[in-house]
Write an enzyme that holds these catalytic residues in place. Sequence first.
Site, PDB file in Angstrom:
ATOM      1  N   TYR A  90       0.076  -0.658  10.650  1.00  0.00           N
ATOM      2  CA  TYR A  90      -0.277  -1.071   9.289  1.00  0.00           C
ATOM      3  C   TYR A  90       0.741  -0.543   8.285  1.00  0.00           C
ATOM      4  CZ  TYR A  90      -2.974  -1.203   4.911  1.00  0.00           C
ATOM      5  OH  TYR A  90      -3.379  -1.415   3.618  1.00  0.00           O
TER       6      TYR A  90
ATOM      7  N   SER B 276       0.820  -1.201   0.000  1.00  0.00           N
ATOM      8  CA  SER B 276       0.000   0.000   0.000  1.00  0.00           C
ATOM      9  C   SER B 276       0.857   1.255   0.000  1.00  0.00           C
ATOM     10  CB  SER B 276      -0.903   0.003   1.241  1.00  0.00           C
ATOM     11  OG  SER B 276      -1.518   1.251   1.440  1.00  0.00           O
TER      12      SER B 276
END
Length: 293
Positions: A156, A143
């Site tokens: 994350y 990501s």
Amino acid sequence: MINNYQTAIVTGASHGIGPYIARALAKEGMNLVLAARSGQELEQVATAADIRASGVQVLTVPTDVTDHNARNALVNAAERTFGSVDVLVNNAGGDPQREFHHYTADDVEALIQLNLTGPIELTRLLLPGMLQRKQGHIVNISSMGGRIGFPHTEVYSACKDGLIGFTRVLRADYRTAGVSSSVLVLGSIGGAGTGARTLEEMNIHISAMGKAFLSPPEAVARAVVQSIRRDKAEIVIMPGPGRLMKALLDLFPGMGQMMNQMGGVTPLMKQIADFRERQREQADASNHRPAEQ
């Protein structure tokens, strides 16, 4: 069929971009091993008309990729059914969207297991067989959060950045032996994924300008196929010059915070974090409420 690859494991296959990836690989003629926590949702993906029309075999294995035994069971089931696995798509992942100072040590460990340890361990389990056959491909879904640093995604973002580094070294070490690796660096995806579900849950509507920065889930599925067929080291999935944007963020890390503030991401993420905290407090209160007599 890409490079004579016959079987692919796709984790996180039950929702979000997972079903799109599964359908794209089925169209390439690959048998599928679909893994996710929900067996019922996996069956819905496996029996989808477009996958059935592809004529491939589909095995569903309810799997918690954070669990050591479950990971072993997934690989064993795949190899027992199809003999070997040629492609692994590490798609499972997620973030609780809460402020970091509310995390417990168990929360941190669970997030790392889901977003980083799980992909690394599944790769480790499948790699010896791929090396023996001298063919295979690992596709890791990362990501832009690992580069931009979206607010309240500390763990994350660390995992997604780590997944990029893991893929680069894995590719360098094993590509000459016939096993290659690719990483897909995703920007915001419209209509699928955690972000889209959260906005729908909170009844937040994205402006027309905001929608211009979203990529469709089909773009991710196409990129998975492209990364395998063309043996791409890295594909950035963002509207416009995504790779240039990522390069600039690598050179100028402070740009991420500025972009978040200018684009309204910082207050939006705070709003989401507050929403998640209220949900957690309500759940805790409900769990501690005395049972009715």
